[in-house]
Design a protein around this motif. Structure first.
Motif, PDB file in Angstrom:
ATOM      1  N   ARG A  58       4.781   0.833   5.729  1.00 42.73           N
ATOM      2  CA  ARG A  58       6.087   0.866   5.054  1.00 42.73           C
ATOM      3  C   ARG A  58       7.031  -0.249   5.463  1.00 42.73           C
ATOM      4  N   HIS A  59       6.788  -0.881   6.568  1.00 45.27           N
ATOM      5  CA  HIS A  59       7.667  -1.952   7.045  1.00 45.27           C
ATOM      6  C   HIS A  59       7.370  -3.292   6.374  1.00 45.27           C
ATOM      7  N   VAL A  60       6.401  -3.302   5.446  1.00 45.58           N
ATOM      8  CA  VAL A  60       5.987  -4.531   4.766  1.00 45.58           C
ATOM      9  C   VAL A  60       6.258  -4.401   3.273  1.00 45.58           C
ATOM     10  N   ARG A  61       6.727  -5.489   2.680  1.00 44.27           N
ATOM     11  CA  ARG A  61       6.815  -5.601   1.218  1.00 44.27           C
ATOM     12  C   ARG A  61       5.980  -6.795   0.805  1.00 44.27           C
ATOM     13  N   GLN A  62       5.549  -6.768  -0.444  1.00 46.51           N
ATOM     14  CA  GLN A  62       4.729  -7.852  -0.959  1.00 46.51           C
ATOM     15  C   GLN A  62       5.318  -8.365  -2.272  1.00 46.51           C
ATOM     16  N   ILE A  63       5.399  -9.671  -2.388  1.00 49.02           N
ATOM     17  CA  ILE A  63       5.763 -10.278  -3.662  1.00 49.02           C
ATOM     18  C   ILE A  63       4.543 -10.134  -4.559  1.00 49.02           C
ATOM     19  N   GLN A  64       4.728  -9.472  -5.682  1.00 48.80           N
ATOM     20  CA  GLN A  64       3.614  -9.188  -6.589  1.00 48.80           C
ATOM     21  C   GLN A  64       3.892  -9.755  -7.976  1.00 48.80           C
ATOM     22  N   GLY A  65       4.507 -10.885  -8.014  1.00 44.37           N
ATOM     23  CA  GLY A  65       4.766 -11.568  -9.273  1.00 44.37           C
ATOM     24  C   GLY A  65       6.016 -12.410  -9.175  1.00 44.37           C
ATOM     25  N   LEU A  66       5.908 -13.640  -9.614  1.00 48.09           N
ATOM     26  CA  LEU A  66       7.028 -14.575  -9.679  1.00 48.09           C
ATOM     27  C   LEU A  66       6.764 -15.479 -10.865  1.00 48.09           C
ATOM     28  N   ALA A  67       7.736 -15.609 -11.738  1.00 50.75           N
ATOM     29  CA  ALA A  67       7.591 -16.514 -12.879  1.00 50.75           C
ATOM     30  C   ALA A  67       8.961 -17.061 -13.255  1.00 50.75           C
ATOM     31  N   VAL A  68       8.967 -18.342 -13.624  1.00 53.89           N
ATOM     32  CA  VAL A  68      10.175 -19.017 -14.086  1.00 53.89           C
ATOM     33  C   VAL A  68       9.824 -19.669 -15.415  1.00 53.89           C
ATOM     34  N   THR A  97       0.854  -1.188   0.000  1.00 52.84           N
ATOM     35  CA  THR A  97       0.000   0.000   0.000  1.00 52.84           C
ATOM     36  C   THR A  97       0.894   1.243   0.000  1.00 52.84           C
ATOM     37  N   PRO A  98       0.332   2.422  -0.281  1.00 50.32           N
ATOM     38  CA  PRO A  98       1.126   3.648  -0.196  1.00 50.32           C
ATOM     39  C   PRO A  98       1.149   4.259   1.213  1.00 50.32           C
ATOM     40  N   LEU A  99       0.588   3.568   2.182  1.00 48.94           N
ATOM     41  CA  LEU A  99       0.450   4.115   3.536  1.00 48.94           C
ATOM     42  C   LEU A  99       1.760   4.105   4.308  1.00 48.94           C
ATOM     43  N   ALA A 100       2.049   5.187   5.011  1.00 49.36           N
ATOM     44  CA  ALA A 100       3.254   5.256   5.844  1.00 49.36           C
ATOM     45  C   ALA A 100       3.219   4.200   6.945  1.00 49.36           C
ATOM     46  N   SER A 101       2.039   3.898   7.451  1.00 55.15           N
ATOM     47  CA  SER A 101       1.907   2.925   8.535  1.00 55.15           C
ATOM     48  C   SER A 101       2.183   1.486   8.078  1.00 55.15           C
TER      49      SER A 101
END
Length: 168
Positions: free
Chosen positions: A81-91, A75-79
């Motif tokens: 910011r400590h989280v990242r999300q995998i938004q695509g994986l392909a092999v 999300t764009p929320l400052a609250s």
């Protein structure tokens, strides 16, 4: 960025000229098992203002891009910011089963941890058992399930949310 294993696997940050290879892999790996949108077009754009190359890691095997992973803020929320999300994986199909996916997931987590991120999350389709096993091997656990969230190829499919702490 990092070399891994006897197959000469290199994981690195994507560059602008990786866009065609990433698009090719997305087309080759596309399936209703893992995707909620129709197969991408030949000329599908990968990089844009919301998805810059810096959010992608690519895997090179013997000098050829064979996989990619994208991680971004959920999300764009400052609250948040400590989280990242995998938004695509392909092999690419010819490189599957050689540890490329796991190397990409672990590399994405390492990059996020180095950036001070505390948690990595992702969403995976409930019927995608191979991907779920991969994420579990990488330390992800189910945080929640949205039952029958998608109608894909005539079947209702759960949306499974998974997470992994990075501050360990």
């Amino acid at each position: 960025m990092a070399r891994m294993g006897a197959d000469d696997l290199l994981i690195r940050t994507a560059k602008d000229d990786d866009e065609d290879a990433i698009a090719r892999i997305d087309r080759e790996a596309w399936s209703w098992l893992s995707d909620v949108v129709p197969q991408p077009a030949e000329d599908a754009e990968i990089f844009d203002d919301r998805r810059p190359p810096e959010q992608f890691l690519v895997a090179e095997l013997d000098g050829r891009v064979v996989g990619h992973i994208r991680q971004a803020p959920p999300t764009p929320l400052a609250s948040n910011r400590h989280v990242r999300q995998i938004q695509g994986l392909a092999v690419s199909p010819e490189a599957q089963g050689r540890g490329v996916g796991q190397a990409l997931v672990e590399a994405a987590c390492a990059v996020a941890r180095a950036d001070g991120i505390r948690k990595m999350t992702l969403r995976v389709l409930g019927h995608n058992a191979p991907a779920r096993r991969l994420y579990e091997r990488c330390g992800f656990v189910v945080d929640g399930v949205l039952p029958e969230e998608f109608l894909l190829d005539g079947r209702y499919v759960d949306d499974v949310w998974m997470g992994r702490p990075l501050n360990d």
